[in-house]
Write a protein that holds these residues in place. Structure first.
Motif, PDB file in Angstrom:
ATOM      1  N   GLU A   1      -4.295  12.053 -30.181  1.00 41.56           N
ATOM      2  CA  GLU A   1      -3.135  12.712 -29.571  1.00 41.56           C
ATOM      3  C   GLU A   1      -1.830  11.981 -29.890  1.00 41.56           C
ATOM      4  O   GLU A   1      -0.753  12.420 -29.483  1.00 41.56           O
ATOM      5  N   GLY A   2      -1.945  10.831 -30.565  1.00 43.85           N
ATOM      6  CA  GLY A   2      -0.742  10.067 -30.936  1.00 43.85           C
ATOM      7  C   GLY A   2      -0.413   8.946 -29.980  1.00 43.85           C
ATOM      8  O   GLY A   2       0.636   8.294 -30.099  1.00 43.85           O
ATOM      9  N   LEU A   3      -1.290   8.650 -28.998  1.00 44.76           N
ATOM     10  CA  LEU A   3      -1.045   7.565 -28.026  1.00 44.76           C
ATOM     11  C   LEU A   3      -1.589   6.258 -28.606  1.00 44.76           C
ATOM     12  O   LEU A   3      -2.655   5.770 -28.217  1.00 44.76           O
ATOM     13  N   THR A   4      -0.851   5.702 -29.575  1.00 44.57           N
ATOM     14  CA  THR A   4      -1.364   4.561 -30.357  1.00 44.57           C
ATOM     15  C   THR A   4      -1.381   3.245 -29.586  1.00 44.57           C
ATOM     16  O   THR A   4      -1.918   2.259 -30.080  1.00 44.57           O
ATOM     17  N   HIS A   5      -0.781   3.182 -28.409  1.00 41.33           N
ATOM     18  CA  HIS A   5      -0.742   1.920 -27.666  1.00 41.33           C
ATOM     19  C   HIS A   5      -1.899   1.793 -26.681  1.00 41.33           C
ATOM     20  O   HIS A   5      -1.943   0.830 -25.918  1.00 41.33           O
ATOM     21  N   TYR A   6      -2.810   2.767 -26.678  1.00 35.32           N
ATOM     22  CA  TYR A   6      -3.942   2.692 -25.745  1.00 35.32           C
ATOM     23  C   TYR A   6      -5.070   1.855 -26.349  1.00 35.32           C
ATOM     24  O   TYR A   6      -5.413   2.000 -27.523  1.00 35.32           O
ATOM     25  N   GLY A   7      -5.619   0.963 -25.511  1.00 38.37           N
ATOM     26  CA  GLY A   7      -6.712   0.099 -25.963  1.00 38.37           C
ATOM     27  C   GLY A   7      -7.685  -0.157 -24.832  1.00 38.37           C
ATOM     28  O   GLY A   7      -7.632   0.484 -23.778  1.00 38.37           O
ATOM     29  N   ILE A   8      -8.570  -1.130 -25.034  1.00 40.31           N
ATOM     30  CA  ILE A   8      -9.632  -1.442 -24.068  1.00 40.31           C
ATOM     31  C   ILE A   8      -9.217  -2.633 -23.209  1.00 40.31           C
ATOM     32  O   ILE A   8      -8.782  -3.659 -23.722  1.00 40.31           O
ATOM     33  N   ASP A   9      -9.373  -2.499 -21.879  1.00 40.23           N
ATOM     34  CA  ASP A   9      -9.216  -3.636 -20.972  1.00 40.23           C
ATOM     35  C   ASP A   9     -10.510  -4.454 -21.079  1.00 40.23           C
ATOM     36  O   ASP A   9     -11.574  -3.998 -20.660  1.00 40.23           O
ATOM     37  N   GLY A  10     -10.412  -5.639 -21.672  1.00 37.84           N
ATOM     38  CA  GLY A  10     -11.606  -6.451 -21.936  1.00 37.84           C
ATOM     39  C   GLY A  10     -12.330  -6.932 -20.702  1.00 37.84           C
ATOM     40  O   GLY A  10     -13.465  -7.394 -20.779  1.00 37.84           O
ATOM     41  N   ASP A  11     -11.689  -6.856 -19.524  1.00 35.99           N
ATOM     42  CA  ASP A  11     -12.351  -7.294 -18.286  1.00 35.99           C
ATOM     43  C   ASP A  11     -13.208  -6.186 -17.678  1.00 35.99           C
ATOM     44  O   ASP A  11     -14.273  -6.450 -17.119  1.00 35.99           O
ATOM     45  N   THR A  12     -12.730  -4.931 -17.755  1.00 31.36           N
ATOM     46  CA  THR A  12     -13.432  -3.826 -17.086  1.00 31.36           C
ATOM     47  C   THR A  12     -14.033  -2.820 -18.056  1.00 31.36           C
ATOM     48  O   THR A  12     -14.898  -2.028 -17.676  1.00 31.36           O
ATOM     49  N   GLY A  13     -13.559  -2.797 -19.302  1.00 36.20           N
ATOM     50  CA  GLY A  13     -14.046  -1.821 -20.278  1.00 36.20           C
ATOM     51  C   GLY A  13     -13.335  -0.478 -20.183  1.00 36.20           C
ATOM     52  O   GLY A  13     -13.684   0.469 -20.887  1.00 36.20           O
ATOM     53  N   LYS A  14     -12.316  -0.390 -19.312  1.00 38.76           N
ATOM     54  CA  LYS A  14     -11.581   0.874 -19.153  1.00 38.76           C
ATOM     55  C   LYS A  14     -10.481   0.986 -20.201  1.00 38.76           C
ATOM     56  O   LYS A  14     -10.026  -0.015 -20.757  1.00 38.76           O
TER      57      LYS A  14
END
Length: 560
Positions: free
Chosen positions: A470-483
């Protein structure tokens, strides 16, 4: 000395063609699997046992790979990758191995379909070029003078490490050290951490008591107990010569026939040392440091002139002191000039910490070199804190050089993966498949982050891929929770230089290993120069003529 003999075996020992390539990929994958669990804030630790029975606990990819022993040449080259990444940018040593292993694993199906390695390499090179452009697009420029922003970036590099609980303090130490040694003349920046930042580890006290000192700490005491132990604004003289009697350079024999001659020899020695000390004293230094020895007689004369002396200082420490104090290291006492004296030091003192004496040359004006005094409960913990601090300083250095940041938490890798996957559809011919393989391989970073924190990798990676589509390139994984979180608001950023270097190193090494189509063992024959009939190496079929056709000597290496 007999030259090594190369044996080309047609049996099981020799690996050629696709068999060699598959073997290399398997070895690379095995190395990547060792440190796969060391990625992210919930990373597991590895317990390393050294040959003498010592134990190291760490999740630093480079430290782990440096200790393990492998015999496969491809596995050795993977370990070299980690070292190259550490030398170049100081961070991303775990990511580069995991990524290189995954890229190679993704190419196996194409090798089995008889796609030529040159086609695979061409596609990988094209994918690297496009990926670097995408990394630059999703990155943003920052102000390296904004301390809060830089501290956040450094914090993301040690958020996965042991020192994360003292994150703010450690980041401040790293940033202060880098800013102290930075030199910017308007044309180019120089930040030499290895040469001008020294970490002095002293067991005892709390980690919070660690500090950056604008100067140098030496694990040394003064040479004479009556010399001054505290001097404010000292005049410092640095020497690279011994303050001892100069003996003959070649074998010198002296024949003594009377008692008077022996007394005269001792008198000459005393006069020479006295002359050296008076020459030094004429420049009125308060503190003299030499890389060589100081004799008892020299100590006596220096004490008479109220001069404090330290001996056997390491070359590296002497260079740091010279940079901090403005002094020049002098090689001969006769060559000392007033301009060689260092005047920028604010305080010299000798303190007893634990059971050892430490000399502090601190409070220097515009030092250009510094010492990080690390305190901690035990030697093992201090070693791990030191490893983590080196990573933090490397990241701070990268930001000062190139103030451009990429989103962390696997966001950059997923952004590149989605973009390459869409570009792969536009490529015609066999190049499309290996190009697509790079896109698939890059998903390994967010996937491993989710796995290491106990999340559901399939669900999380699919959702993250949809966000990036969708073009939301700043979304990643929270390494503590996996969300899945927005890295912009979450505040996890990494230097663009680290991301770009990780991808370059991983793809270049994959290309290198794919180019190998034969593994040949070169070894020296047992038994030295003793050969078979006619001077041939042992192991050649008996009955061969002593001289080869065409006048070739009989001692040529044999082919089995």
């Amino acid at each position: 000395m007999q030259a090594p003999v190369v044996f080309l075996n047609t049996g099981a020992e020799r690996e050629t063609g696709r068999k060699a390539q598959i073997s290399n990929v398997t070895a690379a994958k095995a190395v990547a699997d060792i440190i796969r669990t060391c990625l992210g804030p919930k990373a597991m630790l590895k317990m390393l046992l050294d040959p003498v029975g010592g134990i190291v606990l760490t999740n630093d990819g480079h430290a782990i790979l440096r200790e393990i022993q492998v015999t496969h040449p491809a596995a050795k080259s993977m370990i070299e990758l980690s070292r190259a990444q550490d030398e170049e940018v100081g961070d991303g040593t775990t990511s580069v191995i995991i990524l290189a292993g995954e890229i190679l694993a993704q190419t196996v199906p194409y090798l089995e379909r008889n796609i030529h390695p040159v086609i695979l390499i061409r596609a990988l090179k094209q994918a690297l070029k496009d990926a670097l452009e995408v990394i630059h697009e999703v990155s943003r420029q920052v102000d390296p003078n904004d301390e809060e922003v830089v501290l956040k970036i450094v914090a993301s590099s040690i958020g996965t490490k042991y020192v994360a609980r003292w994150s703010r303090h450690m980041c401040k130490l790293a940033l202060d050290a880098v800013r102290t040694v930075m030199r910017d003349d308007g044309v180019r920046k120089e930040i030499d951490i290895k040469r001008y930042v020294r970490v002095e580890k002293i067991a005892g006290d709390d980690i919070e008591k660690s500090e950056v000192l604008a100067g140098v700490i030496l694990n040394k005491d003064i040479t004479h107990p009556k010399m001054r132990r505290r001097i404010e604004n000292p005049r410092i003289l640095l020497l690279d010569c011994p303050l001892e009697y100069k003996k003959g350079e070649s074998q010198t024999n002296i024949e003594i026939t009377g008692e008077d001659e022996w007394a005269r020899i001792l008198q000459i020695e005393e006069e020479q040392i006295k002359q050296m000390c008076e020459r030094i004293a004429s420049f009125k230094p308060d503190l003299v440091l030499t890389e060589k020895g100081v004799s008892d007689l020299a100590q006596h004369y220096l004490l008479k002139h109220n001069i404090t002396a330290l001996r056997r200082v390491r070359k590296t420490d002497n260079n740091r002191i010279a940079r901090c104090t403005g002094a020049t290291i002098v090689n001969r006492v006769e060559d000392i000039k007033e301009s060689d004296i260092g005047l920028r030091c604010g305080l010299f003192k000798v303190d007893l910490i634990g059971d050892e004496y430490y000399s502090f040359i601190t409070e220097c004006k515009d030092p250009g070199a510094c010492t990080i005094l690390l305190r901690g409960p035990s030697k093992d913990i201090l070693n791990e804190v030191d490893r983590n601090l080196q990573d933090a300083m490397a990241v701070a250095r990268n930001v000062m050089f190139e103030p451009s940041l990429s989103p962390g938490g696997g966001a950059t890798e997923m952004a590149v993966s989605v973009r390459l996957a869409s570009k792969a559809k536009e490529i015609e011919g066999a190049d499309q498949y290996p190009y697509r393989a790079v896109a698939d391989a890059l998903e390994v970073i967010p996937r491993v982050l989710v796995q290491n924190c106990g999340g559901n990798p399939l669900k999380s990676v699919t959702s993250l891929r949809a966000k990036h589509a969708e073009g939301l390139t700043h979304y990643g994984i929270d390494g503590d929770t996996g969300k899945i979180v927005d890295m912009d608001s979450f505040g996890v950023w990494e230097p663009e230089a680290v991301k770009a270097q990780t991808l370059k190193t991983a793809i270049e090494s994959a290309c290198l290993l794919l180019r190998v189509d034969d593994i040949v063992s070169a070894r020296r024959k047992d038994g030295g120069a003793e050969g078979g009939p006619g001077g041939m190496p042992a192991g050649m079929p008996a009955g061969m003529p002593g001289g080869m056709p065409g006048g070739m000597p009989g001692g040529m290496p044999g082919m089995e």
